[in-house]
Write a protein that holds these residues in place. Sequence first.
Motif, PDB file in Angstrom:
ATOM      1  N   ARG A 298      30.580  11.502  17.605  1.00 36.03           N
ATOM      2  CA  ARG A 298      30.425  12.854  17.078  1.00 36.03           C
ATOM      3  C   ARG A 298      29.302  12.862  16.042  1.00 36.03           C
ATOM      4  N   PRO A 299      28.367  13.798  16.124  1.00 37.61           N
ATOM      5  CA  PRO A 299      28.269  14.824  17.169  1.00 37.61           C
ATOM      6  C   PRO A 299      27.901  14.197  18.509  1.00 37.61           C
ATOM      7  N   LYS A 300      28.259  14.855  19.578  1.00 38.92           N
ATOM      8  CA  LYS A 300      28.036  14.326  20.909  1.00 38.92           C
ATOM      9  C   LYS A 300      26.543  14.204  21.183  1.00 38.92           C
ATOM     10  N   PRO A 301      26.075  13.036  21.626  1.00 41.07           N
ATOM     11  CA  PRO A 301      24.644  12.857  21.900  1.00 41.07           C
ATOM     12  C   PRO A 301      24.164  13.783  23.013  1.00 41.07           C
ATOM     13  N   LYS A 302      22.896  14.155  22.946  1.00 39.06           N
ATOM     14  CA  LYS A 302      22.316  14.996  23.990  1.00 39.06           C
ATOM     15  C   LYS A 302      22.198  14.232  25.304  1.00 39.06           C
ATOM     16  N   SER A 303      21.929  12.935  25.210  1.00 41.50           N
ATOM     17  CA  SER A 303      21.794  12.094  26.392  1.00 41.50           C
ATOM     18  C   SER A 303      23.084  11.329  26.642  1.00 41.50           C
ATOM     19  N   ARG A 304      23.412  11.113  27.910  1.00 39.56           N
ATOM     20  CA  ARG A 304      24.594  10.332  28.261  1.00 39.56           C
ATOM     21  C   ARG A 304      24.263   8.841  28.369  1.00 39.56           C
ATOM     22  N   ARG A 305      23.028   8.481  28.102  1.00 45.04           N
ATOM     23  CA  ARG A 305      22.623   7.081  28.179  1.00 45.04           C
ATOM     24  C   ARG A 305      23.189   6.296  27.004  1.00 45.04           C
ATOM     25  N   ASN A 306      23.881   5.239  27.296  1.00 49.97           N
ATOM     26  CA  ASN A 306      24.380   4.341  26.262  1.00 49.97           C
ATOM     27  C   ASN A 306      23.274   3.364  25.880  1.00 49.97           C
ATOM     28  N   GLU A 307      23.369   2.792  24.685  1.00 55.54           N
ATOM     29  CA  GLU A 307      22.408   1.787  24.244  1.00 55.54           C
ATOM     30  C   GLU A 307      23.082   0.881  23.207  1.00 55.54           C
ATOM     31  N   PRO A 308      22.507  -0.296  22.940  1.00 52.25           N
ATOM     32  CA  PRO A 308      23.163  -1.251  22.029  1.00 52.25           C
ATOM     33  C   PRO A 308      23.458  -0.696  20.638  1.00 52.25           C
ATOM     34  N   TYR A 309      22.714   0.280  20.191  1.00 51.25           N
ATOM     35  CA  TYR A 309      22.977   0.923  18.902  1.00 51.25           C
ATOM     36  C   TYR A 309      24.432   1.368  18.788  1.00 51.25           C
TER      37      TYR A 309
ATOM     38  N   PHE B 298      15.464   2.856  30.415  1.00 55.90           N
ATOM     39  CA  PHE B 298      14.905   2.343  29.158  1.00 55.90           C
ATOM     40  C   PHE B 298      13.387   2.151  29.233  1.00 55.90           C
ATOM     41  N   ASP B 299      12.794   2.450  30.366  1.00 52.31           N
ATOM     42  CA  ASP B 299      11.380   2.123  30.551  1.00 52.31           C
ATOM     43  C   ASP B 299      10.465   2.853  29.577  1.00 52.31           C
ATOM     44  N   GLU B 300      10.832   4.045  29.176  1.00 59.97           N
ATOM     45  CA  GLU B 300       9.941   4.841  28.329  1.00 59.97           C
ATOM     46  C   GLU B 300      10.078   4.537  26.835  1.00 59.97           C
ATOM     47  N   ASP B 301      11.210   3.967  26.435  1.00 62.94           N
ATOM     48  CA  ASP B 301      11.417   3.790  24.985  1.00 62.94           C
ATOM     49  C   ASP B 301      12.169   2.506  24.641  1.00 62.94           C
ATOM     50  N   ARG B 302      11.978   1.458  25.435  1.00 64.50           N
ATOM     51  CA  ARG B 302      12.734   0.216  25.237  1.00 64.50           C
ATOM     52  C   ARG B 302      12.525  -0.356  23.826  1.00 64.50           C
ATOM     53  N   GLN B 303      11.304  -0.298  23.327  1.00 64.41           N
ATOM     54  CA  GLN B 303      11.037  -0.822  21.987  1.00 64.41           C
ATOM     55  C   GLN B 303      11.832  -0.055  20.932  1.00 64.41           C
ATOM     56  N   ASP B 304      11.891   1.262  21.076  1.00 60.10           N
ATOM     57  CA  ASP B 304      12.658   2.074  20.123  1.00 60.10           C
ATOM     58  C   ASP B 304      14.149   1.765  20.216  1.00 60.10           C
ATOM     59  N   VAL B 305      14.632   1.548  21.440  1.00 64.92           N
ATOM     60  CA  VAL B 305      16.040   1.207  21.646  1.00 64.92           C
ATOM     61  C   VAL B 305      16.379  -0.098  20.920  1.00 64.92           C
ATOM     62  N   LEU B 306      15.527  -1.084  21.058  1.00 62.09           N
ATOM     63  CA  LEU B 306      15.755  -2.371  20.401  1.00 62.09           C
ATOM     64  C   LEU B 306      15.690  -2.233  18.886  1.00 62.09           C
ATOM     65  N   GLN B 307      14.763  -1.411  18.399  1.00 61.28           N
ATOM     66  CA  GLN B 307      14.648  -1.232  16.953  1.00 61.28           C
ATOM     67  C   GLN B 307      15.863  -0.506  16.386  1.00 61.28           C
ATOM     68  N   ARG B 308      16.362   0.514  17.094  1.00 61.85           N
ATOM     69  CA  ARG B 308      17.564   1.211  16.635  1.00 61.85           C
ATOM     70  C   ARG B 308      18.751   0.245  16.565  1.00 61.85           C
ATOM     71  N   ALA B 309      18.841  -0.635  17.544  1.00 66.24           N
ATOM     72  CA  ALA B 309      19.928  -1.613  17.548  1.00 66.24           C
ATOM     73  C   ALA B 309      19.827  -2.526  16.333  1.00 66.24           C
ATOM     74  N   ARG B 310      18.640  -3.051  16.083  1.00 67.73           N
ATOM     75  CA  ARG B 310      18.454  -3.942  14.930  1.00 67.73           C
ATOM     76  C   ARG B 310      18.782  -3.224  13.628  1.00 67.73           C
ATOM     77  N   ASP B 311      18.321  -1.979  13.515  1.00 74.70           N
ATOM     78  CA  ASP B 311      18.573  -1.210  12.299  1.00 74.70           C
ATOM     79  C   ASP B 311      20.071  -0.985  12.067  1.00 74.70           C
ATOM     80  N   ALA B 312      20.845  -0.948  13.154  1.00 70.90           N
ATOM     81  CA  ALA B 312      22.296  -0.744  13.061  1.00 70.90           C
ATOM     82  C   ALA B 312      23.056  -2.060  12.876  1.00 70.90           C
ATOM     83  N   GLY B 313      22.336  -3.176  12.870  1.00 69.68           N
ATOM     84  CA  GLY B 313      22.990  -4.467  12.672  1.00 69.68           C
ATOM     85  C   GLY B 313      23.310  -5.210  13.951  1.00 69.68           C
ATOM     86  N   VAL B 314      22.864  -4.669  15.108  1.00 67.61           N
ATOM     87  CA  VAL B 314      23.056  -5.370  16.389  1.00 67.61           C
ATOM     88  C   VAL B 314      21.864  -6.309  16.549  1.00 67.61           C
ATOM     89  N   THR B 315      22.030  -7.539  16.134  1.00 69.63           N
ATOM     90  CA  THR B 315      20.906  -8.458  16.004  1.00 69.63           C
ATOM     91  C   THR B 315      20.672  -9.330  17.236  1.00 69.63           C
TER      92      THR B 315
END
Length: 261
Positions: free
Chosen positions: A216-227, A16-33
């Motif tokens: 689906r569709p299957k993500p390109k990355s196998r990394r899971n995230e709170p989103y 998550f070091d390269e995009d942690r802020q984006d990961v957190l924002q995607r989570a918030r946008d999806a309702g993971v508060t």
Amino acid sequence: MSTLVDIGANLTHDTFDEDRQDVLQRARDAGVTQVIVTGTSIDGSEKALQLAREHDGLFATAGIHPHHADETSIEAMNRLETLSTDERVKAIGETGLDFFRDYSPRKDQIASFEDHLALAIKTRLPLFLHERDAWPVFTEVLRSCRNELTNVVVHCFTGDQNALHAYLDLDCHIGITGWICDERRGAHLIPLIRDIPDNRLMIETDAPYLLPRSIRPKPKSRRNEPYYLTVVCKAVASARGETYDELARQTSANAVRFFDI
């Protein structure tokens, strides 16, 4: 759509070091508060707390994973106790037993687990527990002091009916991950999920691990995230015969009460 609480995400992981802020924002946008950031080592617990201090909606646990049981010492437990005094630290753990990997000798795992139990009793904080292929011994150790503990969650539950009912008999909460979305390894959880009382069920991603295989569709990355907690919520709701919003409201309320967030 109802909001969600991810009770276990390893957000300090280097993926998550390269995009942690984006990961957190995607989570918030999806309702993971709200997200509980898991501490799995001394350094990892300190990093989890630091991350929680920097972001609204993040909280931390403080503990040593059984894989790292050899880290456990008087000094290490004193450091965890110091961390636990911060208002952002909401549980002791991740701790427990892992007899599947056996990265640490079993006697060391048990000793570390017992030290964490003692710290949880002292601090009156909830316990965030890990168990794999060890439930009879795990249950025996936990039972010895269960009456002295507050809330307990067995996170990332992947076991069988015997293990589940042993935990429920000990008044444990149960955390369910995307394992339930894995048709190869997690299908047995689908009928079991109905055995968990409404007020003891919580959901989590265990990111960056356990990316739900049903996406689906299957993500390109196998990394899971709170989103992707939304995917877990949908799968658990379906297995329990509930709507997404019903499951989201109940598990979020349980998490807020359990962690006092």
